[in-house]
Design a protein around this motif. Structure first.
Motif, short mmCIF file in Angstrom:
data_model
loop_
_atom_site.label_atom_id
_atom_site.label_comp_id
_atom_site.label_asym_id
_atom_site.label_seq_id
_atom_site.Cartn_x
_atom_site.Cartn_y
_atom_site.Cartn_z
N ASN A 1 6.12 -45.84 -30.25
CA ASN A 1 4.83 -46.52 -30.12
C ASN A 1 3.85 -45.79 -29.21
O ASN A 1 2.91 -46.40 -28.68
N TRP B 1 14.93 -50.47 -38.80
CA TRP B 1 13.98 -51.58 -38.74
C TRP B 1 12.54 -51.08 -38.67
O TRP B 1 11.67 -51.48 -39.45
N ALA C 1 6.74 -54.83 -25.56
CA ALA C 1 7.60 -53.95 -26.36
C ALA C 1 8.88 -54.67 -26.76
O ALA C 1 9.48 -54.38 -27.78
N GLU C 2 9.31 -55.64 -25.93
CA GLU C 2 10.53 -56.40 -26.26
C GLU C 2 10.23 -57.89 -26.16
O GLU C 2 9.64 -58.33 -25.19
N TRP D 1 6.65 -54.93 -30.86
CA TRP D 1 7.10 -53.63 -31.33
C TRP D 1 6.81 -53.44 -32.82
O TRP D 1 6.20 -52.45 -33.24
N THR D 2 7.24 -54.41 -33.63
CA THR D 2 7.12 -54.29 -35.08
C THR D 2 5.66 -54.42 -35.51
O THR D 2 5.18 -53.66 -36.36
#
Lengths: 335, 335
Positions: free
Chosen positions: A181, A229, B147-148, B229-230
């Motif tokens: 990222n 993912w 991020a998490e 993140w995704t």
């Protein structure tokens, strides 16, 4: 070299499959094919049976079936039989346009992993879209064989991608990048920070750092490595957006009156070239790298040209010995 | 209503910022602005000081600086001072085109989270590109503040997105979807499977299931919720591909001779409309939802129009009371 073909998989099977196989057969005198499926349906579309051997199977795995259960229960399906032929040395590679999960499961549980590989990676060959780029495509994995990945898996993906780029695409000392990222070394969650350090420490990898998903098709690396993912999310977004942009242009033309329609006629060759460049089928299918033989899957919607291109890709994998190279490396590193 | 403006943030600051603020000021008689920054630089570009108050700051946080350290050390920067004004009730909202991380950090640590919110979500308003769609845009979060993420965070994002869609976009009973790697309930890793169940169990959410990243701009939902993140990977891939498609078309036209150039002239209005539709600045900036006041960040490259549109978005947030609504809900659920 013999390719075991799932003749029944895909939206246009067996017609598109057989047409593509026949085109490839006519191009490559060194190939023979075992076609697994319903003989009556296959024979109805074959024009010339030279180097095509039909092997009867009585079951079919449909697109929606739960993959692992399907390959366990349907022992006489074209997918299971074709994969078994590869395992037993009756064929050199397995090709299918069928249920992706079932093809992956058959690859992992029947064809089998290379010794030393924990998880195989589903690998796409994607176009580099940047105008003026010297290279036409790059290697991208894992695009979805694994929903959850560990550090070790991503390092193995880097080697799998490196060998594919060297042998099959002919890239010397391929540039390896990590999908992340941000560009800097300390970007990402724990997994990606750790993988950055591990890849950077591998002397045999030409690791060039992180690439962001917005630069996926810009040719910044020859191999882009990612957990399944994230790679899947970025790949689907890329495909979806490319499709959507063409839809928007088409809609604008349809509703733009005579002027827009004339403009379209004049730009048609430009749109055609872009469509070709962006079409996945130009570069072949998705390869499940890390297995003992080529296991290659094309889109369910593949036409004969996509099938032919994918068989050409499999032939290059076989002729260049990419899998032997991979086996040798992982054996040395697991003694 | 008073907006605290970071006049020094962004590639074109303070010029583009001040121009956009002046356009918004002329449009909306109910707005006043406090402009934080270097008075000499600001005065050099102001045309009319009506309802614009300049507040001198002596430090600047640049684009590359480590965010948390920057806001701790540079107490007299335009970002920190503007955020503090909001915290202390001297202004109603904070606007910046500067260092994203620093704006997020200032939002979280200075403006502060709503009681009951564990993590705020960075929220983009994205276009629905599907031709014929009734709705023009949708709410997408978290695009990268975290991020998490944990299960609980994503459920909170769903409520934050719901209130924004209802109040600011005027959507009754907004459809909420989860970004995932497949449409079915059992898709995804553990986090996404669990979040599916949690969202589905919330009576107050109109949860419609999963959406894949390939369908991001297709208008399948009014709010698409994801871990940071995704969402970030999918958003960047979408933006990168849209840009790349336009680059490819431009390159094809430049190298396509007189015919392609004529075609381009005729299709110019079509390309212009698509460019407008796809431009992030048409819909405003990214909102850090979950804070006690609107904290809104536009692209560093924003021009005056993007700044004006973002201020219009902040004004709508203030007028509709979306934050009060959110505060009320999370207070009730944390008693």
């Amino acid at each position: 070299m013999k390719i075991a073909v799932d003749a029944m998989g895909g939206d246009n099977a067996p017609k598109a499959i057989i047409e593509g196989v026949e085109e490839a057969r006519d191009l490559y005198p060194d190939l023979t094919f075992d076609l697994y499926g319903d003989p009556a349906k296959i024979k109805a579309v074959i024009t010339n049976q030279d180097r095509l051997n039909i092997i009867e199977t009585t079951e079919e795995i449909s697109m929606g079936e739960e993959p692992v259960r399907a390959i366990r229960k349907k022992k006489d399906s074209s997918i299971v039989r074709a994969a078994k032929a590869v395992k037993e040395g009756d064929a050199d590679a397995f090709f299918s346009a069928g249920n992706t999960g079932a093809v992956l499961a058959a690859g992992i549980f029947i064809v089998g992993r290379i010794h030393g590989i924990d998880r195989p990676g589903l690998t796409s060959i994607l176009p580099i879209a940047k105008p003026g780029s010297k290279r036409q495509n790059f290697v991208y994995l894992d695009t979805g064989a694994n929903a959850e990945s560990k550090e070790k898996n991503l390092v193995q993906f880097a080697y799998l991608g490196k060998f594919y780029a060297e042998k099959v695409l002919g890239v010397a000392n391929p540039r390896i990048a990590l999908l992340n990222n941000g560009a800097e070394e300390d970007k990402g969650d724990k997994l990606h920070k750790d993988v950055w350090q591990l890849l950077n420490a591998e002397d045999e990898l030409n690791f060039i750092g992180n690439v962001e998903s917005g630069d996926l098709l810009f040719g910044k690396a020859d191999v882009i490595v990612s957990d399944g993912w994230t790679a899947n999310a970025a790949l689907k977004a890329t495909e979806g957006t490319a499709k959507m942009m063409l839809t928007l242009i088409k809609d604008g033309i349809l509703n733009g009156g005579i002027r827009a329609k004339l403009g379209y006629l004049m730009l048609k060759p430009v749109f055609h070239r872009i469509g070709q460049k962006m079409s996945a089928s130009t570069y072949g299918g998705a390869v499940l790298l890390g297995l003992k033989a080529p296991v290659v899957k094309t889109h369910g919607s593949s036409d004969a040209t996509a099938v032919k291109n994918t068989i050409s890709q499999i032939r290059t994998m076989l002729r260049t010995g990419v899998i032997n190279e991979t086996v040798k490396f992982f054996n040395q590193n697991n003694e």
